[in-house]
Scaffold this motif. Structure first.
Motif, PDB file in Angstrom:
ATOM      1  N   ALA A 130      -9.474 -29.141 -22.670  1.00 37.63           N
ATOM      2  CA  ALA A 130      -9.381 -27.944 -22.419  1.00 37.63           C
ATOM      3  C   ALA A 130      -8.188 -27.735 -21.393  1.00 37.63           C
ATOM      4  O   ALA A 130      -7.780 -28.761 -20.737  1.00 37.63           O
ATOM      5  N   PRO A 131      -7.575 -26.569 -21.252  1.00 38.45           N
ATOM      6  CA  PRO A 131      -6.423 -26.171 -20.613  1.00 38.45           C
ATOM      7  C   PRO A 131      -6.910 -26.009 -19.165  1.00 38.45           C
ATOM      8  O   PRO A 131      -7.907 -25.868 -18.836  1.00 38.45           O
ATOM      9  N   VAL A 132      -5.880 -26.659 -18.220  1.00 32.37           N
ATOM     10  CA  VAL A 132      -6.259 -26.528 -16.759  1.00 32.37           C
ATOM     11  C   VAL A 132      -6.054 -24.957 -16.371  1.00 32.37           C
ATOM     12  O   VAL A 132      -5.155 -24.555 -16.771  1.00 32.37           O
ATOM     13  N   ILE A 133      -7.199 -24.451 -15.823  1.00 30.40           N
ATOM     14  CA  ILE A 133      -6.992 -23.220 -15.229  1.00 30.40           C
ATOM     15  C   ILE A 133      -6.640 -23.072 -13.833  1.00 30.40           C
ATOM     16  O   ILE A 133      -5.860 -22.508 -13.559  1.00 30.40           O
ATOM     17  N   LEU A 134      -7.144 -24.070 -12.881  1.00 27.65           N
ATOM     18  CA  LEU A 134      -6.600 -23.932 -11.669  1.00 27.65           C
ATOM     19  C   LEU A 134      -5.963 -25.383 -11.203  1.00 27.65           C
ATOM     20  O   LEU A 134      -6.978 -26.313 -11.341  1.00 27.65           O
ATOM     21  N   ARG A 135      -4.982 -25.304 -10.781  1.00 30.81           N
ATOM     22  CA  ARG A 135      -4.180 -26.582 -10.308  1.00 30.81           C
ATOM     23  C   ARG A 135      -3.711 -26.410  -8.780  1.00 30.81           C
ATOM     24  O   ARG A 135      -3.160 -25.485  -8.455  1.00 30.81           O
ATOM     25  N   ALA A 136      -4.258 -27.227  -7.755  1.00 29.10           N
ATOM     26  CA  ALA A 136      -4.263 -27.090  -6.697  1.00 29.10           C
ATOM     27  C   ALA A 136      -3.167 -28.418  -6.272  1.00 29.10           C
ATOM     28  O   ALA A 136      -3.447 -29.479  -6.840  1.00 29.10           O
ATOM     29  N   VAL A 137      -2.065 -28.282  -5.591  1.00 25.53           N
ATOM     30  CA  VAL A 137      -1.023 -29.037  -5.253  1.00 25.53           C
ATOM     31  C   VAL A 137      -0.750 -29.371  -3.798  1.00 25.53           C
ATOM     32  O   VAL A 137      -0.368 -28.459  -3.228  1.00 25.53           O
ATOM     33  N   GLY A 138      -1.365 -30.496  -3.186  1.00 27.16           N
ATOM     34  CA  GLY A 138      -0.668 -30.724  -1.540  1.00 27.16           C
ATOM     35  C   GLY A 138      -1.386 -29.602  -0.889  1.00 27.16           C
ATOM     36  O   GLY A 138      -0.424 -29.344  -0.010  1.00 27.16           O
ATOM     37  N   LEU A 139      -2.640 -29.124  -1.069  1.00 30.72           N
ATOM     38  CA  LEU A 139      -2.843 -28.017  -0.325  1.00 30.72           C
ATOM     39  C   LEU A 139      -3.163 -28.581   1.279  1.00 30.72           C
ATOM     40  O   LEU A 139      -3.837 -29.456   1.494  1.00 30.72           O
ATOM     41  N   ARG A 140      -2.463 -27.795   2.221  1.00 29.36           N
ATOM     42  CA  ARG A 140      -2.661 -28.141   3.709  1.00 29.36           C
ATOM     43  C   ARG A 140      -2.748 -27.127   4.535  1.00 29.36           C
ATOM     44  O   ARG A 140      -2.576 -26.023   4.350  1.00 29.36           O
ATOM     45  N   SER A 141      -3.964 -27.402   5.631  1.00 29.56           N
ATOM     46  CA  SER A 141      -4.454 -26.096   6.382  1.00 29.56           C
ATOM     47  C   SER A 141      -4.857 -26.798   7.713  1.00 29.56           C
ATOM     48  O   SER A 141      -5.923 -27.265   7.909  1.00 29.56           O
ATOM     49  N   GLY A 142      -4.085 -26.625   8.688  1.00 26.16           N
ATOM     50  CA  GLY A 142      -4.303 -27.072  10.121  1.00 26.16           C
ATOM     51  C   GLY A 142      -4.871 -28.728  10.029  1.00 26.16           C
ATOM     52  O   GLY A 142      -4.260 -29.341   9.333  1.00 26.16           O
ATOM     53  N   ARG A 143      -6.147 -28.912  10.709  1.00 25.99           N
ATOM     54  CA  ARG A 143      -6.728 -30.072  10.641  1.00 25.99           C
ATOM     55  C   ARG A 143      -7.829 -30.153   9.443  1.00 25.99           C
ATOM     56  O   ARG A 143      -8.366 -31.186   9.288  1.00 25.99           O
ATOM     57  N   ALA A 144      -8.142 -29.042   8.940  1.00 21.76           N
ATOM     58  CA  ALA A 144      -9.047 -28.960   7.787  1.00 21.76           C
ATOM     59  C   ALA A 144      -8.823 -29.342   6.667  1.00 21.76           C
ATOM     60  O   ALA A 144      -9.549 -30.306   6.131  1.00 21.76           O
ATOM     61  N   LEU A 145      -7.646 -29.213   6.140  1.00 19.75           N
ATOM     62  CA  LEU A 145      -7.240 -29.550   4.724  1.00 19.75           C
ATOM     63  C   LEU A 145      -5.808 -30.477   4.854  1.00 19.75           C
ATOM     64  O   LEU A 145      -5.052 -29.982   5.669  1.00 19.75           O
ATOM     65  N   ARG A 146      -6.089 -31.742   4.475  1.00 18.04           N
ATOM     66  CA  ARG A 146      -4.841 -32.515   4.691  1.00 18.04           C
ATOM     67  C   ARG A 146      -4.419 -33.070   3.187  1.00 18.04           C
ATOM     68  O   ARG A 146      -5.195 -33.905   2.793  1.00 18.04           O
ATOM     69  N   ASP A 147      -3.789 -32.214   2.472  1.00 23.61           N
ATOM     70  CA  ASP A 147      -3.360 -32.838   1.084  1.00 23.61           C
ATOM     71  C   ASP A 147      -4.410 -33.010   0.040  1.00 23.61           C
ATOM     72  O   ASP A 147      -5.281 -34.035  -0.206  1.00 23.61           O
TER      73      ASP A 147
END
Lengths: 517, 323
Positions: A267-284
C-alpha cells in the motif's frame, strides 16, 4: 497469601447491604450486597456504567445511598461526608485525581491532616518529613518538593495513592488506580496491595485490566447494569469466566482480524515522518505509515509517545524534521492545519480536550466539521441533525438523545462521540492517544472493530497505548520508543507482549549503561 | 450494532434551558408591579414603552457583553467606548444634518477599532480580558479627553436626534425597533450560526474547542470587535437622545451591561446563558435605575444598590451552579 479457607473465613469488616441508588430516576445500583474482609484484596469488576463507581462513592461517603445500609466491623455505619469515611478508617483513591496542582507532593499527601499542625499553622518541615517517611515505608522515591502539576501523570497517581495511605486506613478503596500508572509503578502497586493485605488491611480494587485482577485479587465481585452478578474466589475462575460475567463474550472476540501484511507492504505511504525533533521530548523520530495500516506506539511511560501524537496534530512545535502526507511535504502548526490535511486526533484526556462536556452529543459530534454543514455562516439544522443521527446510530452511541449533554454519557459512550466527531471528517490519518483508557470491555470491542474497518477503508491509523495487550491485539506494526526516538519496529508475528516489553526495557537498560559510562 | 438510536428526542439548541430564561422575565414583570405601587402611571403602556426605549441603549451595549461573557471574558471598556463614540458624533456632526453620516461612521469605526484592539490582545496575545479591557478603558478615556480638550463640543445632528428620540406612529420608539432587530440577529447568531456554536464551545472548554479545530483567537477577536461596535452604536444614539455629549455619558454602561448579562442568567464563568435572558436583564436594570430616583434615592445610593444587586445575583448564580 491470605486466600480465605472455606469455613474459617473471617467476618467482613466493611459491608454494604441492599444498596440502591438512582440518579434522576435512572437506577445505578439495584439492591447490591458487597462485603470485604480484613486481609483480602477484593476486586470489583464491571463495564462502565455497571455501578462500580457509584458503589465506591457510597462506601467513601461521597454519595448517600437511596436505600440499604453500611456496617463497619459489625456496627452500623453512616457516612455523610468523605471525612466521615476517612475518620472511620476508609480511605479512597478516586478515579479523578484530587490533587492541588500548585502544592508539592508532600503537601498534597497530608492535605487536611498535616502532622505537627499548631494553632492552625502548618509546620512544613514535619509535613515534608512525614511525606518522606511514607515514601520510604512504601518503597517509592518521588520529587516531594516540586509542584504536583509538574510531575508526570503516573507520579501524580502514586501521590494520590500515598495520600490515601497517609490516613493509615483499615479499608483501602482504589478506583482504577493503574490506568494512569506506568508498568513499573503498576507492579509496585500490586506488590504493595498484597503486602498491605497481609498486614490486615481490607482492599477494594477496581481495574479494567483482567490480568491485574487475576494477579492480585483474592475475591472478585462482578456488577452488571447496577446489579450484583456474583462474588467468586479468584482461585475458582479464569479470565474468560469473568469476561462472560461482565459482558457475556469471550476475550478473543474483542479484537478484529488484522490486515494481510503483504497488502499493507504494497500500500502507498500516507504519512512519512523524517527526523522529527522537539525539545527533549522528541529526538529524531522517523517512520512510514501506510494506507490501511494500524501502527502502534509503545514504550515506557514518558518516552515521547504522547508528544509524538501532539506534534503530528500541531499542538507541539517541532524544532526540525519533515512531514509528508501522500508524498507532499506539509506543515502542521496547529490543529486547524492538521484538520485541513484530514489528520485527526482522539486526545488522551477526553474530558478537557476531546469533548465540550456541557454541550450536546450532536454539537460535540459536529464541532470539527460544522462548516461543512453551514451556509452563509448559519448551521443547516436539518442536515446537521440528519448526519449526526446517522453517526450516532452507526456507532451505537447510547444516550437519552442527540440533545443530551455529553457529560451525562458513560465514559465508553463519550469516547465513541470523540471518535465519531473525527469519523465525520473522513480522516486520512487517525491519531489515537490511549483511546480506551477507562473504557469498558464491550465498548473497547466496538471501538477496535470500528478502527479496523476505518483502516480497511483506507485510513492510516497511529495508536499510542499504555495497554500493551491492546497494541498486540490491534496493530499491524508497533514502534517502540525510548527517550524520544524509535528504537524498534515490530511487525506481524514479532508483535508480542514479551517483545514489546523487552524492547522498551532493553532500550532502557542500554540507556542506563550509556549513562553509567 | 442493532441497538436503535432514539432519533426523535433532543434538539441542537439544548443550551437554552427553560428555567434560566424565564426567571428574569418574571422578575421584570414583578418590578413593573412594584413600580406601579410606588408611582401611579408607572405601568401605563406609554411609560413602559418609554422604559423599553431607554433599555434599548443598555440592550445594545449588552449584546457585545453577552458574547464576551459567554466566552468567559469581560469587556470593561464599553463605558469609555460609549463616551468616545458619543463625543465624536457630537463634535463631527456639529449640529448639521449633512455630516450625520460622517459622524456616525467615524464613531462606529472608532468602536470597531477599540474592540479589535481588545480582541487582538485577548485572542492573539492571550492577555487576561480583565486586564486588557481595563487598559483600553484608560487609554480610550484619555483619547476622549484629548479629543474634546476636556470640554465636549458640538451637538448631534437633528437627523440623529430624530432617530434617537422619535417613535413610530408616535408610539414605539425607533431605538426600541432597532434593538428588536439587533436582538433578533444576536439570537440567530448565538443559536443558529457557526460562530455562535463556537462561542459556546470556547466558553465551556477552550482547549477542547481548540483541539477540534476552532480558531479560538479569531472567535474572541470577533466577539470583542462586535462589543466595541455595539458600544459605539449605543454611544451615537445616546448623543442623539441627549443632543449633546459629555465625558461621563458612558459610565453607567460598564457595570450596567455586566449586570444586564448576569441578571439575564448568563454565567459569569462563560459557557452558559443566552441573549434571550440579557434582554430581560437590560429591562430589569433600566427599571431599577428609573425606580430609584422615584424612591428619591440619590445617585450615590443608586450606585451602591446596583453594585449590591450584581453581587447578590452572582452569589445566587454561583450557588445554583454548584448544586
Amino acid at each position: 497469601m491470605s486466600t480465605p479457607v472455606p469455613g474459617t473465613e473471617p467476618a467482613p469488616i466493611l459491608e454494604a447491604l441492599g444498596i440502591t441508588k438512582s440518579y434522576n430516576g435512572v437506577p445505578a445500583l439495584r439492591n447490591v450486597d458487597f462485603s470485604v474482609r480484613a486481609g483480602e484484596v477484593h476486586a470489583l469488576l464491571g463495564e462502565n456504567g455497571a455501578g462500580k463507581s457509584t458503589l465506591i462513592k457510597i462506601l467513601s461517603g461521597v454519595t448517600l445511598p437511596d436505600g440499604g445500609k453500611l456496617r463497619l466491623g459489625g456496627h452500623s455505619l453512616r457516612l455523610r461526608t468523605p471525612l466521615d469515611a476517612l475518620s472511620s478508617g476508609i480511605a479512597t483513591v478516586h478515579q479523578e485525581l484530587s490533587l492541588v496542582p500548585h502544592l508539592s507532593a508532600a503537601q498534597n499527601m497530608w492535605l487536611g491532616h498535616e502532622p505537627g499542625r499548631r494553632l492552625g499553622l502548618i509546620n512544613f518541615r514535619s509535613v515534608r518529613q512525614a511525606a518522606a517517611e511514607i515514601c520510604q515505608r512504601y518503597g517509592v522515591s518521588l520529587n516531594l518538593d516540586a509542584w504536583i502539576g509538574d510531575l508526570p501523570l503516573a507520579e501524580q497517581q502514586v501521590v494520590e495513592i500515598l495520600k490515601a495511605l497517609a490516613w493509615n486506613p483499615q479499608v483501602l478503596i482504589l478506583d482504577e488506580p493503574t490506568s494512569a500508572l506506568t508498568a513499573q509503578y503498576a507492579d509496585w502497586l500490586l506488590g504493595l496491595l498484597r503486602s498491605l493485605a497481609q498486614a490486615g488491611v481490607a482492599i477494594v480494587f477496581i481495574s479494567h485490566r483482567l490480568a491485574e485482577v487475576m494477579e492480585v485479587a483474592d475475591r472478585i465481585t462482578v456488577l452488571k447494569d447496577g446489579s450484583l452478578i456474583g462474588s467468586v474466589l479468584r482461585s475458582e475462575v479464569h479470565e474468560g469466566d469473568l469476561v462472560r460475567m461482565m459482558v457475556g463474550r469471550e476475550l478473543k472476540d474483542i479484537f478484529p482480524a488484522k490486515a494481510d501484511p503483504r497488502q499493507i507492504d504494497s500500500a502507498p505511504v500516507i504519512l512519512r515522518a523524517v527526523g522529527l525533533r522537539s525539545g527533549r521530548a522528541l529526538r529524531d523520530v522517523s517512520f512510514e505509515l501506510r494506507r490501511g495500516e494500524i501502527m502502534g506506539i509503545a514504550g515506557l511511560e514518558g518516552q515521547g509517545q504522547h508528544e509524538l501524537m501532539l506534534a503530528l496534530f500541531g499542538t507541539l512545535p517541532l524544532d526540525s524534521g519533515d512531514l509528508f502526507l501522500a508524498g507532499d511535504q506539509i506543515a502542521v502548526h496547529n490543529p486547524r492545519q492538521a484538520i485541513r490535511h484530514k489528520i485527526a486526533l482522539v486526545p488522551v484526556d477526553r474530558r478537557t480536550e476531546g469533548l465540550v462536556m456541557p454541550l450536546s452529543v450532536q454539537q460535540n459530534l459536529s464541532l470539527p466539521t460544522l462548516r461543512e454543514r453551514s451556509r452563509w455562516g448559519l448551521v443547516q439544522g436539518e442536515k446537521e441533525k440528519h448526519d449526526m443521527v446517522g453517526m450516532a446510530s452507526n456507532l451505537a452511541i447510547r444516550a437519552r438523545g442527540l440533545g443530551a449533554p455529553v457529560r451525562t454519557l458513560s465514559g465508553g459512550n463519550q469516547q465513541k462521540v470523540v471518535l465519531g466527531k473525527w469519523l465525520l471528517l473522513h480522516p486520512s490519518v487517525l491519531l489515537l492517544d490511549d483511546p480506551t483508557r477507562g473504557v469498558d470491555v464491550e465498548t473497547r470491542r466496538e471501538l477496535y472493530h470500528r478502527i479496523r474497518s476505518l483502516a480497511e477503508q483506507g485510513t492510516a491509523v497511529l495508536v499510542r497505548s499504555t495497554d500493551t495487550m491492546e497494541l498486540v491485539g490491534l496493530c499491524d506494526s508497533v514502534l517502540v520508543m525510548y527517550e524520544g526516538a524509535v528504537v524498534t519496529r515490530l511487525t506481524g508475528e514479532q508483535i508480542t507482549e514479551a517483545n514489546i516489553v523487552a524492547s522498551a526495557v532493553g532500550a532502557f537498560s542500554k540507556g542506563m549503561a550509556l549513562n553509567a559510562q | 450494532m442493532e441497538e436503535g438510536y432514539p432519533a426523535k428526542q433532543g434538539s441542537a439548541s439544548s443550551t437554552i434551558r427553560f428555567p434560566v430564561e424565564v426567571w428574569p422575565y418574571l422578575a421584570a414583570v414583578l418590578l413593573v408591579g412594584v413600580g406601579a405601587i410606588v408611582s401611579s402611571g408607572f405601568a401605563s403602556p406609554s411609560h413602559l414603552l418609554l422604559i423599553l426605549g431607554l433599555a434599548s441603549f443598555l440592550g445594545l451595549v449588552a449584546v457585545g457583553q453577552t458574547l464576551v461573557i459567554l466566552l468567559g471574558g469581560i469587556d470593561l471598556s464599553v463605558s469609555s467606548t460609549v463616551t468616545l463614540a458619543g463625543v465624536m458624533s457630537a463634535a463631527i456632526a456639529a449640529g448639521a444634518n449633512g455630516r450625520t453620516l460622517d459622524a456616525v461612521a467615524a464613531a462606529l469605526l472608532a468602536g470597531v477599532a477599540i474592540g479589535l484592539v481588545n480582541g487582538l490582545g485577548v485572542g492573539m496575545l492571550e492577555i487576561p480580558p480583565l486586564v486588557m479591557t481595563l487598559g483600553t478603558t484608560s487609554v480610550v478615556q484619555g483619547l476622549a479627553l484629548i479629543y474634546t480638550n476636556g470640554a465636549p463640543k458640538g451637538s448631534a445632528s437633528p437627523l440623529l436626534s430624530t432617530v434617537a428620540t422619535g417613535s413610530l406612529a408616535g408610539v414605539v420608539p425607533y431605538t426600541l425597533l432597532l434593538w428588536a432587530v439587533v436582538a433578533a440577529l444576536t439570537i440567530i447568531l448565538l443559536h443558529r450560526s457557526v460562530l455562535g456554536r463556537w462561542i459556546y464551545a470556547v466558553g465551556h472548554a477552550p482547549k477542547a474547542a481548540y483541539m477540534s479545530g476552532v480558531n479560538v483567537g479569531l472567535v474572541q477577536a470577533l466577539a470583542y470587535t462586535i462589543s466595541g461596535f455595539m458600544a459605539a452604536l449605543a454611544g451615537v444614539l445616546l448623543t442623539g437622545y441627549t443632543r449633546t455629549s459629555y465625558l461621563t455619558i458612558g459610565d453607567p454602561y460598564q457595570l450596567g451591561s455586566i449586570a444586564a448579562v448576569v441578571v439575564g442568567g448568563t454565567s459569569i464563568l462563560g459557557g452558559f446563558g443566552s441573549y434571550v435572558g440579557t434582554i430581560a436583564g437590560a429591562v430589569i436594570v433600566t427599571i431599577i435605575q428609573s425606580l430609584l430616583p422615584v424612591l428619591s434615592i440619590p445617585e450615590a445610593g443608586r450606585q451602591i444598590v446596583s453594585g449590591l444587586i450584581i453581587l447578590v445575583l452572582l452569589l445566587l448564580y454561583g450557588r445554583e451552579r454548584a448544586s
